[in-house]
Design an enzyme around this catalytic site. Structure first.
Site, short mmCIF file in Angstrom:
data_model
loop_
_atom_site.label_atom_id
_atom_site.label_comp_id
_atom_site.label_asym_id
_atom_site.label_seq_id
_atom_site.Cartn_x
_atom_site.Cartn_y
_atom_site.Cartn_z
N CYS A 95 197.60 102.00 46.32
CA CYS A 95 197.18 101.45 45.02
C CYS A 95 198.14 101.80 43.90
O CYS A 95 198.20 101.11 42.88
CB CYS A 95 195.80 101.98 44.63
SG CYS A 95 194.53 101.64 45.83
N CYS A 210 181.48 98.24 43.37
CA CYS A 210 182.77 98.22 44.08
C CYS A 210 183.68 97.12 43.56
O CYS A 210 183.23 96.01 43.29
CB CYS A 210 182.56 97.93 45.57
SG CYS A 210 181.42 99.03 46.38
N SER A 211 184.98 97.41 43.53
CA SER A 211 185.96 96.34 43.32
C SER A 211 186.18 95.63 44.66
O SER A 211 185.78 96.13 45.71
CB SER A 211 187.27 96.91 42.80
OG SER A 211 187.84 97.80 43.75
N HIS A 332 191.08 93.40 43.10
CA HIS A 332 192.05 94.48 43.29
C HIS A 332 193.05 94.10 44.38
O HIS A 332 192.87 94.44 45.54
CB HIS A 332 191.25 95.75 43.67
CG HIS A 332 192.07 96.97 43.93
ND1 HIS A 332 193.35 97.16 43.44
CD2 HIS A 332 191.78 98.12 44.63
CE1 HIS A 332 193.80 98.33 43.84
NE2 HIS A 332 192.87 98.93 44.56
#
Lengths: 383, 383
Positions: A95, A210-211, A332
């Site tokens: 990430c 949650c993403s 994301h």
């Protein structure tokens, strides 16, 4: 001056700190599509070429951030775009890839190795390689990111009295923001009740906490001070950088017994110092809300509020947090996220953020992290 | 001074150019083994920790070069080594990965973002991802590196009268050198006859004209001037850097109609200029001899001899080329190669190259490239 640099690096850094500008930034619409990493990477760059008076021969660096397992991607993208940069390479750091690519490119410009650079983040949501923490064998089959999120949430609730409703209100805020963002994956608003009633996945984390790992790409154009002046009368300056890698595995992280994102704290301290600023001066923030609890913890670890007070900070109005909708609202795309966050803050400070524009913002902060906060980076921009 | 930098970047670069030192370097034995990328990466670092008085807390950057498709490798390696750097990421750029990682890290130190960095190259020969040029669809099934090597060789023979025996003599020299190198994959000497009689693979390229993709790792410790003085009384300085990416595909490269490694020429010009030196001053070179014809072409494109004269240059003694045995003698662990080349030249200039030591060398050059020379990098070091 060089002697001063070496004896007092931080002082020198502060002098150096506003020599690199963000001249332009573009982001694609985030989707669930399975797209070629090459097309994804080229798309926002082509938008920048259309919108600026940039000569392709001016680009002397291309750095691509992606977790794709394909090889030599950055040079392929350069060829597809008709570019012949000096350096061209790909960075992966889960990430954190996007901010690692930006910081690396900042360094190449600040060191005088190049003048004008494209930093591209691109990811297809169908890339499964980056979705599990496969190296952390001590976790057995509990190797999905949601497992560390549920541990963090339970701990924060027990220790500080943070509630599930406070977490839900993060999701409500970020979905409200993303409903205004035409590039976001999720354009629907949600209520506290929607979040609380959404499917429980790993207690207390529910679906709407949650993403969603999705497909998308983003590009920023970085330039030296002289080059930036040629290209724009509205540059945004990189004024602070902080980074910290504590470890890679959740087991190692938990064994340290700290409640909070230690790497974020260290990165933030360094970035504020380099930028000669402090949390009270930040107008707008993109922070890494992979799960609602992470936004609450980031409030604390970026020093916007005290440790334990994050849950109560959600409804504050002193700083605009995740105006594009964050990861929860936008989606994301892993290797793209850090670039998209930075593109948003640069657009905010340049006053070209469109429907998500925050009025009058002058100083912004990007917070990115990887793998349960085992590493973090913080970048501070000013207009 | 900053103004001067921006108006006359090369002048400023020259002033900056010797602010970053190589303090130590270690390389593992190259093998055909199938080893974990993590163990491979840690091994040379542990050797550096044993041999220097380095405190692990001093390491504030870890950059890993590998074509492995695993994720977050650099942070995992940091954790395994007990390091907590500021930044930590992985770079991939095919064969050029290693020098890209070194140049990126040079920039981070020169820009003042870190002081003391490990650059690690590691590759397992069983990683097939990097062995084919899969993006270059115009080549159909002719996507192995040997296909471009045979095109280059045929062209060089036709245009300049270069002979298969001259190519064979490159292999003889590099195997002679690697026979003295305890870390090399190939310790056997070969004769012109051995090479000429070895199996023809893609005319005129024979088995002993080819390097072998193998397993290995290497690490160099880079430091700022001040930090280097703490750590060693025998630093080697990075004095010149040049890079160029022309394209990614062979078809695109051939369509330019140039006979030679255009990207190498551009990178070399830039590196000589930054180092204020010229080819006549270089004492020792590691160049990218993936195939014997590539060493002959590199002689020309690094300006050691005129275009077309490379074949006759093999037996010269003005400069020591590939003293450790090059890729032909040592083997070619793809993402590791650029780091191992640089580790060798640093060791040569520091007088710690052991059995392959060239006496009295003071200035050295590393030439690395990827994918048929579609990109190249050149680094110049001085003791």
């Amino acid at each position: 001056m060089m002697k001063g640099h070496l004896e007092k690096p931080l002082l020198y850094l502060t002098e150096m700190s506003e020599e690199v500008a963000i001249v332009a930034s573009e982001t694609t619409k985030f989707t669930r599509n399975d797209l070629s990493i090459y097309e994804l990477a080229c798309d926002p760059c082509r938008k920048i070429f259309r919108k600026t008076n940039l000569d392709r021969n001016d680009i002397d660096s291309v750095v691509l951030s992606t977790c794709s397992t394909l090889q030599y991607t950055s040079s392929i993208v350069s060829e597809m775009l008709g570019l012949k940069p000096k350096n061209s390479f790909r960075i992966d750091n889960l990430c954190s890839s996007g901010t690692s690519a930006i910081i690396s490119t900042y360094a190449e410009i600040a060191a005088g190795l190049c003048d004008c650079a494209l930093v591209i983040g691109a990811e297809s949501g169908t890339n499964y390689a980056a979705k599990r923490l496969q190296w952390d064998l001590t976790r057995g089959s509990f190797n999905l990111p949601i497992h560390w999120a549920s541990l963090f949430a339970r701990t924060h609730m027990r220790k500080f009295g943070t509630t599930e409703e406070q977490m839900a209100s993060v999701s409500v805020k970020n979905h409200r923001n993303s409903s205004k963002n035409p590039l976001a994956l999720f354009r629907n608003k949600v209520t506290i009740e929607d979040v609380m009633k959404s499917r429980k996945i790993s207690d207390p984390i529910k679906m709407l906490d949650c993403s969603y790992v999705c497909t998308g790409s983003s590009c920023i154009l970085l330039a030296s001070k002289m080059k930036a002046k040629e290209l724009t009368d509205n540059p945004v300056w990189i004024s602070g950088i902080g980074q910290k890698t504590i470890c890679a595995s959740l087991s190692h992280l938990l064994s340290r017994g700290k409640i909070g994102l230690e790497s974020t704290q260290e990165a933030a301290r360094e970035a504020y110092k380099m930028a000669r600023t402090n949390p009270q001066d930040i107008d707008v923030v993109e922070l890494h809300d992979a799960f609602t609890i992470m936004e609450i913890m980031a409030y604390e670890d970026l020093f916007f509020t005290s440790k334990g007070e994050g849950g109560k900070f959600v409804e504050q109005e002193q700083v605009s947090v995740n105006p594009r909708g964050g990861l929860l609202g936008c989606g994301h795309p892993i290797g793209c996220t850090g670039v998209a966050q930075t593109a948003e803050i640069a657009a905010q400070l340049a006053g070209r953020a469109g429907k998500t524009q925050i009025k009058g913002c002058k100083t912004g902060l990007i917070h990115n992290m990887a793998a349960a906060g085992s590493s973090s980076s913080v970048i501070i921009l000013r207009s």
